[in-house]
Design an enzyme around this catalytic site. Structure first.
Site, PDB file in Angstrom:
ATOM      1  N   HIS A  16       0.826  -1.218   0.000  1.00 27.63           N
ATOM      2  CA  HIS A  16       0.000   0.000   0.000  1.00 27.63           C
ATOM      3  C   HIS A  16       0.859   1.267   0.000  1.00 27.63           C
ATOM      4  O   HIS A  16       0.745   2.084  -0.925  1.00 27.63           O
ATOM      5  CB  HIS A  16      -0.985  -0.032   1.169  1.00 27.63           C
ATOM      6  CG  HIS A  16      -1.576   1.310   1.502  1.00 27.63           C
ATOM      7  ND1 HIS A  16      -2.364   2.012   0.624  1.00 27.63           N
ATOM      8  CD2 HIS A  16      -1.457   2.096   2.597  1.00 27.63           C
ATOM      9  CE1 HIS A  16      -2.723   3.160   1.174  1.00 27.63           C
ATOM     10  NE2 HIS A  16      -2.173   3.239   2.374  1.00 27.63           N
ATOM     11  N   GLU A  60       1.279   5.447  12.608  1.00 23.14           N
ATOM     12  CA  GLU A  60      -0.099   5.106  12.957  1.00 23.14           C
ATOM     13  C   GLU A  60      -0.261   3.611  13.241  1.00 23.14           C
ATOM     14  O   GLU A  60      -0.924   3.224  14.188  1.00 23.14           O
ATOM     15  CB  GLU A  60      -0.992   5.525  11.780  1.00 23.14           C
ATOM     16  CG  GLU A  60      -2.468   5.469  12.048  1.00 23.14           C
ATOM     17  CD  GLU A  60      -2.962   6.673  12.853  1.00 23.14           C
ATOM     18  OE1 GLU A  60      -2.127   7.340  13.488  1.00 23.14           O
ATOM     19  OE2 GLU A  60      -4.183   6.910  12.846  1.00 23.14           O
ATOM     20  N   ASP A  61       0.364   2.775  12.436  1.00 17.82           N
ATOM     21  CA  ASP A  61       0.038   1.349  12.471  1.00 17.82           C
ATOM     22  C   ASP A  61       1.138   0.420  12.981  1.00 17.82           C
ATOM     23  O   ASP A  61       0.944  -0.784  13.025  1.00 17.82           O
ATOM     24  CB  ASP A  61      -0.352   0.866  11.055  1.00 17.82           C
ATOM     25  CG  ASP A  61      -1.608   1.567  10.546  1.00 17.82           C
ATOM     26  OD1 ASP A  61      -2.331   2.131  11.387  1.00 17.82           O
ATOM     27  OD2 ASP A  61      -1.843   1.564   9.336  1.00 17.82           O
TER      28      ASP A  61
HETATM   29 MN    MN Z   1      -2.443   4.698   4.124  1.00 19.76          MN
END
Ligand code: MN
Length: 727
Positions: A66, A94-95
């Site tokens: 991604h 974020e992840d």
């Molecule tokens: Mn993204």
């Protein structure tokens, strides 16, 4: 040097990766980036790949694909290496376990700021209340928040890739994301002139939200295509021949309207499919501007133009910088043909807007913000050279770098406020009662002073109490008209209230001189006085006296006149014989703030003997009775004294003489604050060798407080003299 970098390049080219998404990105990047920049992109990949290890997308492919695809979209726009690297890292904070600090350590502040900006948008969007009216504000908020426009570009590319891979999600989620895209991201892309990206976002959203309509329109377009192509190629040929005669080199494209814009046009203009679709479009792309005008002339020569449809967006660009010549021609059978004529550069701009600006300026750049300003500046100059449409320019500027800030309410709604607004401005924007009763505030859950200046994206919570009230100091930092008017009107009312109280006391005291009081005064007398001064009621009379507009003794004489005649002659006698001294002075409590001011010349404090002087329309000024300005003044004196209940802190000044020595100032200040006095100001006054003198403006409660302070100061070493200043 050149040799080593060539060597590196060979090595890089030999390193083939097993990841096709990475290979694709590298292939695109190598077209316009140098070796060092490619190394940066590889490093970002290595770090991001390790951080996302084991994560999968909904489709089942490795997560890293991604961010790589997002980076590829930006590489297609020929964005700089920093932007590409940030795109590869955009989901790391974020992840994954890795934090903002890790990215900053490895890739520097510029990249970490972009990544952080992208993560912040995600956080804020979750916070947004699902309310359509808020969407427009939200997109403005995003622009206001990003001092680096690459944050927005990465976010737009991120959204585009998510839209392209929407199919793996649940129907509900798909719909939500598509709606959000139309409401928030499409307007941003439009504002930044990124039309190609915008059209794709619109297309996928439309297909997702209205699958049936989409299918019908696509089908209808298919059915018409044959005729249309034939019709247009005839016209294309004619124009081409003519351009050949004129030896102008230009490309002619037939324009395909996409299903969403057909749908929008049908809906907006309430047209049938045929009416919309029967508009044919051609685009002519030339090399130079003057060729555009020549092509334009030639086409009008070949086909009759539809009157009133010619637009010169080259001379007067659209507000997002779009440039082209537009015209509509009558084709065979009077079928209208829309024609756009522009240069290659304009064509590129029409496709990718602000992103196209990066392409012309790769390498050796300073800041992205500078790019954006530069781009904006280009548009502005372009317009100034060619037209006078300053209004458009202003709109453009406001759109890109808003003069507004956008603040979240605790419920997730967005409020728009002018740039520079404070917590108090926000409170008044919620409701005037919230402003008037505001006593404390939190920004993002942290307590802040009420004067704090807000910035976009913050969540502000106001704490009100029934006892809260505006103070004059708020006027020093509020910027909105609403806050200012409300505070002023509150203070005016308060001043009126205070003036009324003081006025009644003064009038009553003046009546004592005639041996009567306000309650003993017949109403008819008062009425007569009100008529004479043209006043509405008793309260207005008190206010006028309190503000110093009506001389209290004249008013008292007027309404008490008869009684006083009878008793006046006894008055002196009574006090002489009985030695009775009347309690005549008005007592000051210190809470009359808006109608009583304390003179700056002598700075009276509780315990001093004081006198009031009228200051017409503004109430009274309290002086010490020793002040030389009292003797000079011709205004009416008011006899006052401090009430036993006096409260508050009062400004006064002391002069301290010391042997000129370091540290004296600090010692003095230490004592002053130990005795809980506030220091307002310190001035180095004068040197009288070998002494230095300082004047401290301080706040004390009363004379006793001041005396204690002076006593303590005198105990200090190197202090020769301490005294209060006299006006
Ligand atoms: Mn993204």
């Amino acid at each position: 040097m050149a040799e080593t970098s060539n060597l590196k390049e060979t090595n890089l080219n030999q390193q083939s990766s097993s990841n096709p998404a990475l290979n694709n990105l590298l292939k695109k990047s190598k077209l316009y980036l140098n070796t060092n920049q490619i190394i940066l992109i590889r490093e970002a990949y290595t770090f991001s790949n390790a951080s996302h290890k084991g994560q999968l997308r909904k489709s089942g492919e490795p997560y890293i694909n991604h961010p790589l695809s997002v980076a590829s979209i930006l590489a297609d726009m020929k964005m700089d290496a920093v932007c590409i690297a940030a795109a590869i890292l955009h989901d790391v904070v974020e992840d994954t376990e890795a934090g903002k600090e890790d990215i900053e350590k490895r890739f520097g502040l510029e990249i970490s700021k972009i990544v952080d900006g992208v993560s912040k948008i995600d956080k804020n969007i979750k916070f947004l209340s699902r309310n359509e009216a808020q969407a427009e504000n939200f997109s403005k908020m995003l622009l206001a928040m990003s001092d680096d426009l690459r944050v927005i570009l990465v976010k737009l590319a991120d959204r585009l890739h998510n839209m392209r891979t929407l199919d793996c999600l649940s129907k509900e989620k798909k719909l939500r994301i598509a709606k959000e895209t139309l409401e928030i991201y499409v307007p941003i892309a439009l504002r930044l002139g990124m039309n190609k990206l915008r059209l794709e976002l619109e297309e996928i959203s439309f297909r997702t939200i209205n699958p049936l309509r989409y299918k019908i329109i696509v089908k209808a377009v298919e059915n018409h295509r044959g005729n249309k192509t034939k019709f247009l190629s005839g016209i294309k040929e004619k124009i081409n021949d003519r351009l050949g005669d004129l030896s102008i080199d230009a490309d002619i494209y037939t324009r395909q309207k996409n299903p969403y814009s057909i749908y929008k046009k049908m809906k907006k203009k309430k047209l049938s499919f045929n009416a919309v679709f029967d508009i044919y479009g051609l685009r002519v792309v030339a090399g130079k501007i003057d060729e555009c005008y020549r092509i334009f002339g030639a086409s009008h020569n070949l086909f009759k133009p539809v009157p009133g449809k010619f637009k010169d967006y080259i001379a007067i660009p659209k507000s997002n910088g779009y440039q082209a010549l537009h015209t509509v021609l009558f084709g065979p059978n009077a079928i209208p043909i829309e024609v756009q004529i522009r240069t290659k550069e304009m064509d590129q701009f029409a496709e990718s807007g602000i992103a196209s600006h990066w392409q012309y300026k790769t390498g050796g750049h300073s800041s992205a913000q500078a790019y954006a300003r530069d781009w904006l500046q280009n548009i502005i100059e372009m317009k100034q050279n060619t037209s006078n449409s300053i209004d458009l320019l202003e709109n453009m500027k406001i759109d890109l770098f808003p003069d507004e800030i956008y603040i979240f309410t605790p419920k997730g709604e967005i409020k728009e406020l002018p740039y520079g607004s404070s917590v108090i401005d926000y409170a008044y924007s919620v409701h005037s009662d919230v402003g008037n009763k505001c006593t404390a505030a939190k920004i993002n859950d942290i307590d802040v002073p009420l004067s704090t200046t807000l910035s976009s994206g913050q969540t502000v919570q106001i704490i009100t109490t029934p006892l809260g009230k505006p103070t004059p100091s708020w006027l020093e930092f509020v910027v909105t008209v609403k806050a200012r008017t409300n505070i002023k009107s509150y203070l005016r009312n308060l001043q009126r209230q205070q003036a009324s109280d003081l006025g009644l006391r003064i009038l009553d005291k003046a009546l004592h001189d005639y041996d009567t009081s306000f309650t003993e005064t017949p109403y008819a007398n008062i009425r007569r006085l009100l008529d004479e001064y043209n006043l509405k009621d008793e309260e207005t009379l008190f206010v006028e006296i309190g503000l110093g507009n009506i001389v209290p003794h004249l008013a008292a004489q007027n309404i008490a006149i008869k009684k006083s005649f009878v008793k006046q002659k006894y008055r002196d006698l009574v006090s002489k014989v009985l030695g009775e001294s009347r309690k005549d002075n008005i007592a000051i409590k210190g809470s009359e703030g808006l109608v009583l001011k304390y003179a700056r010349c002598c700075r009276p404090i509780p315990g001093d003997n004081i006198v009031g002087l009228t200051s017409s329309g503004n109430g009274f000024v309290v002086h010490r009775s020793v002040c030389r300005n009292i003797k000079k003044s011709k205004s009416k004196k008011l006899f006052i004294e401090w009430s036993n209940e006096v409260s508050g802190e009062y400004q006064t000044q002391i002069r301290v003489y010391s042997e000129k020595q370091r540290g004296v100032l600090a010692n003095v200040a230490g004592v002053i604050s130990r005795l809980s006095c506030n220091i307002e100001n310190v001035k180095f006054d004068e040197v009288q060798n070998p002494y230095a003198s300082f004047v401290f403006t301080i706040e004390v409660r009363n004379r006793k407080h001041l005396a204690d302070l002076i006593k303590e100061l005198k105990k200090l070493k190197n202090i020769n003299k301490v005294m209060r200043t006299v006006g």
